[in-house]
Write an enzyme that holds these catalytic residues in place. Structure first.
Site, short mmCIF file in Angstrom:
data_model
loop_
_atom_site.label_atom_id
_atom_site.label_comp_id
_atom_site.label_asym_id
_atom_site.label_seq_id
_atom_site.Cartn_x
_atom_site.Cartn_y
_atom_site.Cartn_z
N LYS A 1 0.89 -1.18 0.00
CA LYS A 1 0.00 0.00 0.00
C LYS A 1 0.92 1.22 0.00
CE LYS A 1 -1.68 2.99 2.04
NZ LYS A 1 -1.43 4.42 1.77
N GLU B 1 9.68 1.22 10.85
CA GLU B 1 10.73 2.21 10.65
C GLU B 1 10.04 3.56 10.79
OE1 GLU B 1 12.82 4.81 9.59
OE2 GLU B 1 12.84 4.11 7.51
N CYS C 1 13.83 10.60 7.30
CA CYS C 1 13.82 10.33 8.74
C CYS C 1 15.23 10.28 9.31
CB CYS C 1 13.05 9.05 9.03
SG CYS C 1 13.56 7.72 7.98
N GLU D 1 10.35 16.29 14.67
CA GLU D 1 11.01 15.98 13.40
C GLU D 1 10.60 17.08 12.41
OE1 GLU D 1 9.85 12.23 11.63
OE2 GLU D 1 11.93 11.82 11.11
P1 ADP Z 1 3.88 10.87 6.69
O1 ADP Z 1 3.58 11.78 7.83
O2 ADP Z 1 5.32 10.77 6.36
O3 ADP Z 1 2.98 11.00 5.51
P2 ADP Z 1 2.32 8.64 7.55
O4 ADP Z 1 2.67 7.76 8.70
O5 ADP Z 1 1.11 9.50 7.67
O6 ADP Z 1 3.64 9.44 7.28
O7 ADP Z 1 2.17 7.79 6.22
C1 ADP Z 1 2.97 6.69 5.89
C2 ADP Z 1 2.11 5.65 5.24
O8 ADP Z 1 1.11 5.24 6.17
C3 ADP Z 1 1.34 6.11 4.00
O9 ADP Z 1 1.28 5.03 3.08
C4 ADP Z 1 -0.02 6.43 4.54
O10 ADP Z 1 -1.05 6.32 3.59
C5 ADP Z 1 -0.18 5.36 5.59
N1 ADP Z 1 -1.14 5.70 6.66
C6 ADP Z 1 -1.47 6.92 7.12
N2 ADP Z 1 -2.36 6.82 8.13
C7 ADP Z 1 -2.60 5.49 8.29
C8 ADP Z 1 -3.43 4.71 9.19
N3 ADP Z 1 -4.18 5.29 10.12
N4 ADP Z 1 -3.40 3.38 9.06
C9 ADP Z 1 -2.61 2.78 8.14
N5 ADP Z 1 -1.82 3.44 7.28
C10 ADP Z 1 -1.81 4.78 7.35
#
Ligand code: ADP
Length: 481
Positions: free
Chosen positions: A176, A252, A286, A383
């Site tokens: 995903k 990570e 990161c 961060e």
């Molecule tokens: P960033 O702040 O770097 O965008 P995120 O942790 O929000 O980091 O996103 C990293 C990945 O996690 C993306 O693929 C995003 O779609 C997914 N993501 C964001 N929120 C959720 C959630 N609640 N459950 C599962 N995956 C999520």
């Protein structure tokens, strides 16, 4: 693949629309123009992908390692052959300068090459038994269906860093990708298809919001392993969700990298390391230096040199020549960085340069150097994920180590010194998973990538990376005559 952009999900070897027919836009952060609309998946789509991966596991897990290695090697060659196309797409999706995108293709491909080789070296053990009538064997077996949830800041390498070891081990995968950068993930799937991976072995499901698809991937009985790269908040949520079915997890997560400059450092080397570590991907990695912790005797000199070098960085669309700093991923990211800088200045930090948005467009922020930052400021504990250097002052070595470790994160740390005794001492004292001594860029396929504390668990790449996708299976053969 080079000729057309894929915008549909890739499930069970087929390109397909989302079950509900929905799509979401993918924009170029530099120009804010629409690049493409991509399938917006829901539970039905991801469950279909998991079922496909589950069925494919039955035969993929028993394929000969040589065959898996051969397919991975083909995939590696195709990725390398398509370097320019992939790099162009990545720059358009996430904004990083084209040269950096090319670097990411090479870095991402290197995991596929490395694990193609590792596929052939998944050795077991024979344990000397206590009695002669027994043989104690240890096999390493693929864990099962693996889910990979990946971020936008490395649209290609975060996928290969997870999927190449999984596929090499004999696992099947559902990816995903981040909503900001699904096109690169789909381009990778097209190359995997071209390489000849059987249907169902590698699947990509895209979605505008991670929550629903993430919930299914982290709670589904048939998924045995979840590997996530992203924010600590989402990582914690996924950990909780994975607990119900006791999945293996690799996380990570965020960092707050210290970059210590001692007064016995080669300052020019430290400046070069600082630029590379801080401003890569406009500060959106990161492992980017988040806090420069500089000894007071060289503080002014380091600040002045860093300011000069920072001001020389060219800001603009990553597809233009000579650009060092592209846009941030979106308006929210610019808002967050602006607010952190504003608060820091309010609290007494001094801006030597930057500290404002850039005329190149709404998503651009000027490379910035802030001095007189104190560890208690929000900018020193958050961060930043933007092109902002913050300089904290220290006097004694112990004080620098204390400041560096005073964070719940423990991903990457850097320090500069010419004293070999200090090199050992400080490397030992820093609570971080990865440490650069007189080096600002330390990521490589050859070494284990990962963090301590709330930066996560598990290691990617290197001789250790494949273990994340393998189960130890002990077989006791008794009654031997
Ligand atoms: P960033 O702040 O770097 O965008 P995120 O942790 O929000 O980091 O996103 C990293 C990945 O996690 C993306 O693929 C995003 O779609 C997914 N993501 C964001 N929120 C959720 C959630 N609640 N459950 C599962 N995956 C999520």
């Amino acid at each position: 693949m080079a000729e057309r952009l894929h915008t549909q999900n890739y499930i069970n070897g087929e390109w397909c629309d989302a079950a509900l027919g929905a799509v979401f836009p993918v924009d170029n952060p530099a120009t804010k123009e629409l690049i493409e609309e991509v399938a917006d998946s829901t539970t039905t789509d991801v469950e279909r992908a998991i079922d496909a991966a589950y069925d494919a596991f039955a035969f993929w897990s028993t394929t000969s390692p040589i065959e898996r290695a051969r397919l991975l090697h083909r995939w590696f060659c195709l990725i390398v052959e398509h370097t320019d196309v992939l790099a162009n797409l990545m720059t358009r999706e996430c904004g990083k300068p084209f040269v950096e995108s090319k670097g990411e293709v090479a870095y991402g491909a290197s995991f596929v090459e490395w694990f193609a080789e590792e596929a052939k070296r998944i050795y077991g053990d024979i344990i000397p038994a206590a009695t002669p009538d027994r043989q104690l064997l240890v096999h390493k077996a693929p864990i099962g269906v693996c889910a990979a949830i990946t971020p936008w800041n490395f649209p290609l390498a975060m996928i290969t860093r997870k999927c190449a070891p999984a596929l090499a081990a004999g696992c099947t995968v559902v990816v995903k990708p981040a909503e900001g950068t699904p096109l690169t993930a789909l381009a990778l799937a097209a190359l995997a298809e071209q390489a000849g991976f059987p249907a169902g072995v590698f699947n990509v499901v895209c979605a505008a919001h991670g929550v629903e698809v993430g919930r299914v991937l982290s709670t589904h009985e048939k998924v045995r392993k979840l590997s996530f790269t992203g924010s600590t908040a989402v990582g914690k949520q996924l950990l909780k969700q994975s607990a119900e079915t006791v999945k293996r997890v690799s996380m990570e997560l965020g960092g707050n990298a210290p970059f210590i400059v001692f007064d016995d450092a080669d300052l020019e080397q430290a400046i070069q390391g600082a630029l590379a570590s801080k401003y890569r991907n406009s500060g959106q990695t990161c492992v980017c230096a988040n806090r420069f912790i500089v000894q007071d005797t060289v503080y002014e000199q380091f600040a002045e040199r860093l300011k000069e070098a920072t001001e020389a960085l060219k800001v603009g669309n990553g597809l233009d020549a000579g650009i060092a700093i592209g846009p941030l991923i979106n308006g929210a990211a610019v808002g967050k960085v602006s607010e952190l800088v504003r608060c820091a200045i309010n609290d007494g930090a001094r801006a030597l340069c930057g500290a404002q948005t850039h005329s190149a467009g709404d998503n651009f922020y000027m490379p910035t150097v802030l001095t007189e930052v104190s560890p208690s400021m929000a900018i020193a504990s958050t961060e930043i994920f933007g092109p902002v250097s913050t300089l904290i002052r220290f006097t004694e070595e112990a004080e620098a180590i204390h400041i560096a470790n005073a964070t719940p994160f423990g991903l990457a740390a850097y320090f500069y010194t010419e004293d070999r005794h200090r090199m050992w001492r400080v490397a030992d004292a820093l609570d971080y998973g990865m440490i650069g001594v007189n080096e600002g860029i330390i990521s490589t396929t050859l070494a284990p990538f990962g963090g301590q504390k709330q930066s996560g668990m598990g290691r990617e790449g290197s001789m250790y990376g494949i273990d994340e996708y393998l189960e130890l299976k002990y077989v006791c053969m008794g009654g031997m005559k």
